[in-house]
Design a protein around this motif. Sequence first.
Motif, PDB file in Angstrom:
ATOM      1  N   ILE A  87      19.100 -10.352  46.745  1.00  0.00           N
ATOM      2  CA  ILE A  87      19.288  -8.926  47.305  1.00  0.00           C
ATOM      3  C   ILE A  87      20.791  -9.003  47.769  1.00  0.00           C
ATOM      4  CG2 ILE A  87      18.635  -7.349  49.109  1.00  0.00           C
ATOM      5  CD1 ILE A  87      16.002  -8.637  49.002  1.00  0.00           C
ATOM      6  N   VAL A  88      21.242  -9.904  48.589  1.00  0.00           N
ATOM      7  CA  VAL A  88      22.633  -9.618  49.057  1.00  0.00           C
ATOM      8  C   VAL A  88      23.818  -9.868  47.857  1.00  0.00           C
ATOM      9  CG1 VAL A  88      24.260 -10.975  50.432  1.00  0.00           C
ATOM     10  CG2 VAL A  88      22.063 -10.675  51.365  1.00  0.00           C
ATOM     11  N   ARG A  89      23.184 -10.781  46.757  1.00  0.00           N
ATOM     12  CA  ARG A  89      24.203 -10.759  45.592  1.00  0.00           C
ATOM     13  C   ARG A  89      24.198  -9.584  45.065  1.00  0.00           C
ATOM     14  NH1 ARG A  89      21.679 -14.372  42.977  1.00  0.00           N
ATOM     15  NH2 ARG A  89      22.304 -16.039  44.145  1.00  0.00           N
ATOM     16  N   PHE A  90      23.227  -8.943  44.703  1.00  0.00           N
ATOM     17  CA  PHE A  90      23.330  -7.793  43.978  1.00  0.00           C
ATOM     18  C   PHE A  90      24.088  -6.645  44.522  1.00  0.00           C
ATOM     19  CE2 PHE A  90      21.892  -3.202  43.297  1.00  0.00           C
ATOM     20  CZ  PHE A  90      21.770  -3.283  41.879  1.00  0.00           C
ATOM     21  N   TYR A  91      23.694  -6.227  46.075  1.00  0.00           N
ATOM     22  CA  TYR A  91      24.400  -5.601  46.680  1.00  0.00           C
ATOM     23  C   TYR A  91      25.977  -5.761  46.968  1.00  0.00           C
ATOM     24  CZ  TYR A  91      20.087  -2.804  47.557  1.00  0.00           C
ATOM     25  OH  TYR A  91      18.994  -2.139  47.540  1.00  0.00           O
ATOM     26  N   ASP A  92      26.278  -7.028  47.018  1.00  0.00           N
ATOM     27  CA  ASP A  92      27.555  -7.471  47.257  1.00  0.00           C
ATOM     28  C   ASP A  92      28.593  -7.107  45.996  1.00  0.00           C
ATOM     29  OD1 ASP A  92      27.317  -8.078  49.686  1.00  0.00           O
ATOM     30  OD2 ASP A  92      27.318 -10.304  49.453  1.00  0.00           O
ATOM     31  N   GLN A  93      27.901  -7.408  44.996  1.00  0.00           N
ATOM     32  CA  GLN A  93      28.630  -6.996  43.514  1.00  0.00           C
ATOM     33  C   GLN A  93      28.464  -5.613  43.198  1.00  0.00           C
ATOM     34  OE1 GLN A  93      26.341  -9.369  40.686  1.00  0.00           O
ATOM     35  NE2 GLN A  93      27.151 -11.328  41.196  1.00  0.00           N
ATOM     36  N   ALA A  96      33.319   2.296  49.740  1.00  0.00           N
ATOM     37  CA  ALA A  96      31.593   2.120  49.538  1.00  0.00           C
ATOM     38  C   ALA A  96      31.057   1.206  50.326  1.00  0.00           C
ATOM     39  CB  ALA A  96      31.757   1.617  47.934  1.00  0.00           C
ATOM     40  N   ALA A  97      29.973   1.443  50.512  1.00  0.00           N
ATOM     41  CA  ALA A  97      29.013   0.510  51.325  1.00  0.00           C
ATOM     42  C   ALA A  97      27.708   0.906  51.218  1.00  0.00           C
ATOM     43  CB  ALA A  97      29.516   0.686  52.802  1.00  0.00           C
ATOM     44  N   ILE A  98      26.788   0.031  51.967  1.00  0.00           N
ATOM     45  CA  ILE A  98      25.318   0.233  51.729  1.00  0.00           C
ATOM     46  C   ILE A  98      24.879   0.469  53.296  1.00  0.00           C
ATOM     47  CG2 ILE A  98      24.808  -0.887  49.695  1.00  0.00           C
ATOM     48  CD1 ILE A  98      23.777  -3.295  51.254  1.00  0.00           C
ATOM     49  N   ALA A 105      23.969  -0.336  35.999  1.00  0.00           N
ATOM     50  CA  ALA A 105      23.331  -0.647  34.646  1.00  0.00           C
ATOM     51  C   ALA A 105      23.867  -2.183  34.287  1.00  0.00           C
ATOM     52  CB  ALA A 105      23.576   0.277  33.775  1.00  0.00           C
ATOM     53  N   THR A 106      25.390  -2.349  34.519  1.00  0.00           N
ATOM     54  CA  THR A 106      26.049  -3.574  34.212  1.00  0.00           C
ATOM     55  C   THR A 106      25.348  -4.913  35.153  1.00  0.00           C
ATOM     56  OG1 THR A 106      27.597  -3.488  35.868  1.00  0.00           O
ATOM     57  CG2 THR A 106      27.880  -2.518  33.642  1.00  0.00           C
ATOM     58  N   LEU A 107      24.899  -4.518  36.276  1.00  0.00           N
ATOM     59  CA  LEU A 107      24.058  -5.396  36.939  1.00  0.00           C
ATOM     60  C   LEU A 107      22.533  -5.621  36.730  1.00  0.00           C
ATOM     61  CD1 LEU A 107      25.960  -4.759  40.375  1.00  0.00           C
ATOM     62  CD2 LEU A 107      26.210  -6.476  38.703  1.00  0.00           C
ATOM     63  N   ASP A 108      21.975  -4.658  36.209  1.00  0.00           N
ATOM     64  CA  ASP A 108      20.567  -4.410  35.909  1.00  0.00           C
ATOM     65  C   ASP A 108      20.344  -3.394  35.394  1.00  0.00           C
ATOM     66  OD1 ASP A 108      17.971  -4.799  36.108  1.00  0.00           O
ATOM     67  OD2 ASP A 108      17.642  -5.142  38.174  1.00  0.00           O
ATOM     68  N   ARG A 109      20.039  -3.478  34.020  1.00  0.00           N
ATOM     69  CA  ARG A 109      19.889  -2.234  33.335  1.00  0.00           C
ATOM     70  C   ARG A 109      18.461  -1.513  33.728  1.00  0.00           C
ATOM     71  NH1 ARG A 109      16.757  -2.972  28.808  1.00  0.00           N
ATOM     72  NH2 ARG A 109      15.649  -4.897  28.321  1.00  0.00           N
TER      73      ARG A 109
END
Length: 820
Positions: free
Chosen positions: A479-485, A499-501, A666-670
């Motif tokens: 989860i952390v890796r996805f949002y950081d990227q 940008a942030a979450i 989409a580049t991270l998870d289509r």
Amino acid sequence: MFKDFRFAFRQLVKQPGFTLIAVLVLALGIGANTAIFSVVNAVLLRPLPYPHSEQLVLLRERLLGPAGFESGSVSYMNYLDWRASQKSFTDLALVRAEGVSLSASDGTSPPEAIRAGRVTANYLSILRVPPLIGRDFAESDDVPGAAKVALISERVWRKQFGASPTAIRQRLNVDGVPREIVGVVSERIRLPRDCDIFVPVADLRADHDFLSRGNHESFSCLGRLRPGATLRKAIAELDIIAADLSRRYPDSNTGRQVSAKLLLEYSVGQYRYLLCVLLGAVACVLLIACANVANLQLARGMTRRKELAVRSALGASRWDLARQVLIESGVVASLGGVCAMLIALWSLDAIRSLVPPNVPRFQETNIDGLVLATTTIISVLAGLLVGTWPALRVSNTVSMAAELHEEGARGSSGAQRQRARAILVIAQVALAVLLLAAAGLTLKSFWRSQQVPLGFSPRGVLTMSIALPPSRYDSPEKIVRFYDQLVEKVRWLPGVSAAAICNNAPFDHHEWDSSFHITGTPPDPPGHEPTSEMAIVSPDYFRALGMSILRGRDFGSEDVSDRPGTVVIDELAAQKFFPGTDPIGKQIDDPVTISEPNQNGVPLTIIGIVPHTRNNAPGEKDDTRNLPMMYFSASQFAKDEENLIIRAKAGFNPHSLISPIKDQIATLDRDQAVSDVATVEENIDDSLASQRLTMTLLGVFAGLAMILASIGLYGVMALIVTQRTRELGIRFALGASRGDVMRLVLGQGAVLVGIGLAAGLLGAFVASRALRSVLYNVAPLDPAALISALLTLSLVALLACFLPARRASLVDPIEALRME
């Protein structure tokens, strides 16, 4: 009777000017009432689309104490105890809405972000709405390890499967997990709202955190009262159950009770008072319209006094004359009612456009049989109001006899008619003042709501919700890796400033608050722990919202999972929980990670203080709690559901960033979808929808009332000038100047207006208190609003009097004296 109707139509056709004005005035008054009643009918009166919906009750948890609330989510373990102990309901079910990603199992369609209903297996049986095809959930579907099944909505069935029965047993990917479709849910199911798929609670039952009694996962509890059971008895029983749970589990249940409301009341009860206020406003408009047309009828009666006197002399009874006037008024009111339906149909589109689509039942407003019947009744009442007094006045047999001797125009009956018209004008002015004052109060309240400091800058900020499916993101590291990227990719897009979450951003329609413990202090008594709102954010969140760091520092690269935990608090938390001391460096026990009772969490160090932000619309119930805010690092507390917060650079339209951001996702998870895409300013506007609706409609009704009252005043003054033309000629002959005559007429109008303003001011003092609950930071007797109402109507009334007064000053004395 038929002859009377035929004669009435003939009379109205002979005077098209009177007929047109009277029908239009009544159409406006009746149309406004029809439109608002249509909303009331759709929102408050029309039953929910379930069998015996009056038996359906929604249960929530209520917390007592200074930081308490009236309606909180239900703990799963509390639900189990409620269900096992209660006797008033046929059964209880859990239900909540959540965001999921939906796609075809063969990968032929892109993922779509939709709302899903997470429910227990008995949910549809409590609603008594079976699936259109297929079967309902079984108890065996709702246990850990059961086969993955789902119910789809009628919309998805028609859109993706062409309403084919072969949809049953096919599969859809829900958050990346294939689920077999076992049934199709009717579109009548509207709890939760706008859900396209329903899944069992089974997956959550295997989660240790979910089984913690202190964990509240946004669920509500739905029940159906047994035959003969009452809501009052059910609440009494639930209070006993809650008290028992409080004794057995003091750490989690102290101060917790059960809030129970009929499902309809829970859905729309907050709008009841607002709609009653609007009904009162349109009733005033209708009374003004009726008074206006009654005045026209009185004036018209004067022009027909010879005709009526002759009919009386030829044997017509007083009832015959009165009936004729009443029938004419009824015909006018009926025509007004027909035109009112057209006005109502047009205005309903405008009303619906003022209300966001997610507000329950407002969008269902339409004209049905009940509305038609109500409009008919209103038209009949309007006809009686318009015609009764004029009928009694013009059918006075004494006046008829005097008319034949040519004394009526100057005798006591003429004075009585003038008094009658004056009373009607005064009533119109008074009601117009009342509505103008109410409109002024709501306008000032809305303005105050918009000027409230937010603690952040909403301009140019875009938000979108992302819910990572646990099937693909089954660890905090993923989860952390996805949002950081994702944040890193979005940050470098052209036009992006920051940008942030954040999982609990201002005005995002989500809430998360929890109690906590300040490290190193004695344990707080159960039910008296300090409470704060919580949010998990990434670095740059405060910059993305334009918030400054008042003291300390922001989250950084050092605030990760393998380093000591950190927290940022707002200035309200600093003042409330650390008065007179510097909170920087102090610690609180981890309130995010769910731990066993009586076990403190890992200490988190306070590293910064930021401004307090407003997270709800001013005046909302949650706004009155005014909880402090605590922020935790997204790298230390991974959450799969987050809001992506993007601040656009100056000059960039935030909406232009939507497509590039989706491309980066989409580049991270289509297969990852997004939902709730909106700017923060749009979310704030939506939160003020009910206040905007009140202000706009009261403003429209007040403006309409002012116009109608002014027309009525103008008509009376013009008639007075016509009646006194000979007198004015004599005054001119005796040496009166044009200024003297103008002052005379203006003075007479000013007396009527002055009495009306005084009466309206008294009425406003009383009626304004009824607006107290819909006003924000404005006193019900706000001097500025009341004075503005008086001045506005005075200026318009002055213009209405000036035109007849000017005409009076231009009377030719010779022509006036020849009128005798």
